[in-house]
Scaffold this active site. Structure first.
Site, PDB file in Angstrom:
ATOM      1  N   ARG A 158       0.856  -1.181   0.000  1.00  0.00           N
ATOM      2  CA  ARG A 158       0.000   0.000   0.000  1.00  0.00           C
ATOM      3  C   ARG A 158       0.896   1.237   0.000  1.00  0.00           C
ATOM      4  NH1 ARG A 158      -1.868  -3.594   3.936  1.00  0.00           N
ATOM      5  NH2 ARG A 158      -3.947  -4.468   3.540  1.00  0.00           N
ATOM      6  N   LYS A 185      -2.408  -2.678   7.949  1.00  0.00           N
ATOM      7  CA  LYS A 185      -3.603  -2.261   8.668  1.00  0.00           C
ATOM      8  C   LYS A 185      -3.622  -2.880  10.060  1.00  0.00           C
ATOM      9  CE  LYS A 185      -6.646  -1.407   4.725  1.00  0.00           C
ATOM     10  NZ  LYS A 185      -7.929  -1.755   4.070  1.00  0.00           N
ATOM     11  N   HIS A 258      -3.007   2.363  -5.847  1.00  0.00           N
ATOM     12  CA  HIS A 258      -3.648   1.112  -5.425  1.00  0.00           C
ATOM     13  C   HIS A 258      -3.819   0.149  -6.589  1.00  0.00           C
ATOM     14  CE1 HIS A 258      -5.465  -1.074  -2.134  1.00  0.00           C
ATOM     15  NE2 HIS A 258      -6.415  -1.490  -2.952  1.00  0.00           N
ATOM     16  N   ARG A 261      -0.947  -2.055  -6.903  1.00  0.00           N
ATOM     17  CA  ARG A 261      -1.046  -3.200  -5.976  1.00  0.00           C
ATOM     18  C   ARG A 261      -1.839  -4.317  -6.641  1.00  0.00           C
ATOM     19  NH1 ARG A 261      -1.003  -4.547  -0.386  1.00  0.00           N
ATOM     20  NH2 ARG A 261      -2.977  -5.290   0.485  1.00  0.00           N
ATOM     21  N   HIS A 284      -3.243  -9.501   3.526  1.00  0.00           N
ATOM     22  CA  HIS A 284      -4.681  -9.621   3.764  1.00  0.00           C
ATOM     23  C   HIS A 284      -4.931 -10.511   4.979  1.00  0.00           C
ATOM     24  CE1 HIS A 284      -5.688  -8.716  -0.734  1.00  0.00           C
ATOM     25  NE2 HIS A 284      -5.518  -7.624  -0.021  1.00  0.00           N
ATOM     26  N   TYR A 293      -8.832 -12.132  -6.876  1.00  0.00           N
ATOM     27  CA  TYR A 293      -7.885 -12.443  -7.944  1.00  0.00           C
ATOM     28  C   TYR A 293      -8.031 -13.874  -8.446  1.00  0.00           C
ATOM     29  CZ  TYR A 293      -5.753  -8.250  -6.001  1.00  0.00           C
ATOM     30  OH  TYR A 293      -5.542  -6.979  -5.537  1.00  0.00           O
TER      31      TYR A 293
END
Length: 312
Positions: A158, A185, A258, A261, A284, A293
């Site tokens: 990110r 995150k 983004h 990414r 993630h 994906y």
């Protein structure tokens, strides 16, 4: 919006302030996430104080009040889901931490399901065109922008992770950078191993940084001027990507940090990497997030279908 004439607003905002402090101190959420929660709850507080002045505290807010807010503002599905998430977080804090007896409120409102859209991305050839089209007002700015954009694609990180990266977080083998430690995150740390593209981009940038004798803590920092040593602003790179995309005649909706990414993850999937590997690289928490994906495995899925014996 009506003029607020009661003492409702200060009480509501004071609770939002305490909520924000809790998210920072005890949950360790990123500043951007805390700001999102705070903004969503503060806007609701101002609306309640103006439109529902008889409400004294958050404990008085009912499901119907929230539904009226949503009806009045009519947010897009994604925005509506985010509002409900922010409100549910506030409700949980007030109930579990402050011991307030809350109405069901946001918990009683269903969140709209979002369409599972396939990610938009650039092919490796298009990313190469994008990087070649990068410019800057000075040769130093051009090299900086090109290095950061190549590093974003080469790591799949990110933009906040890349621009917050410090030199102490880079692992070297000799003079060659091998991996980086990033805070994702929720302040979750992970190790990202560098691709050849990321290695080359970082090496070239650090060489220029050394020539300018800028040895501040941040990897990607301003080398001159009053901001010397400070980290690059995200808006600067977002603008550089957008402008390079326009010069390279690439779709504007695919030319953002983004989307780089997405492009990184897409290239990995097309190279045959497993979904679990891509999940680890992107950081993630749930593989369900990475599953957007999965459609990129169509070649292998077609081969699997073709392997079934033909009985007709």
């Amino acid at each position: 919006m009506k003029t607020v004439t009661t003492d409702t607003l200060p009480l509501l905002i004071a609770a939002v302030d305490r909520f924000s402090g809790y998210l920072k101190r005890e949950e360790g959420l990123s500043p951007a996430t805390i700001q999102q929660y705070r903004a969503d709850c503060s806007r609701l507080a101002h609306w309640l104080a103006a439109e529902r002045p008889k409400i004294g505290t958050w404990a008085d807010v009912q499901e119907g009040d929230l539904r009226r807010y949503l009806d009045r503002h009519d947010p897009q599905p994604a925005r509506g889901r985010r509002l409900l998430s922010s409100w549910r977080k506030l409700w949980a804090y007030l109930s579990d931490v402050e011991g307030v007896t809350m109405q069901r409120g946001p918990v009683a409102i269903k969140r709209k399901k979002l369409k599972r859209l396939q990610p938009k991305y650039l092919s490796p050839a298009e990313v190469s065109r994008l990087i070649s089209a990068v410019q800057g007002r000075t040769p130093e700015q051009e090299k900086r922008n090109r290095s950061i954009i190549a590093f974003l694609y080469g790591t799949g990180c990110r933009i906040s992770e890349v621009l917050g990266l410090q030199l102490k977080d880079v692992e070297f083998s000799g003079d060659i950078p091998q991996s980086i430690r990033v805070l994702g995150k929720g302040d979750k740390e992970r190790t990202v191993y560098l691709s050849p593209t990321a290695q080359r981009a970082l090496q070239e940038w650090l060489k220029l940084k050394a020539q300018e004798s800028e040895d501040g803590p941040y990897v990607f920092s301003y080398l001159t001027g009053t901001k010397r040593g400070q980290p690059i602003k995200p808006l600067t790179i977002e603008r550089a990507v957008k402008e390079a995309g326009a010069r390279a005649k690439l779709p504007a909706d695919r030319c953002t940090p983004h989307k780089l990414r997405h492009s990184h993850a897409t290239a990995l999937m097309q190279a045959g990497r497993r979904l679990e590997e891509v999940q680890e690289i992107l950081g993630h928490e749930s593989i369900a997030t990475t599953r957007i994906y999965a459609h990129l495995e169509s070649g292998r899925l077609a081969a699997a279908a073709a392997s079934l014996p033909d009985i007709l």
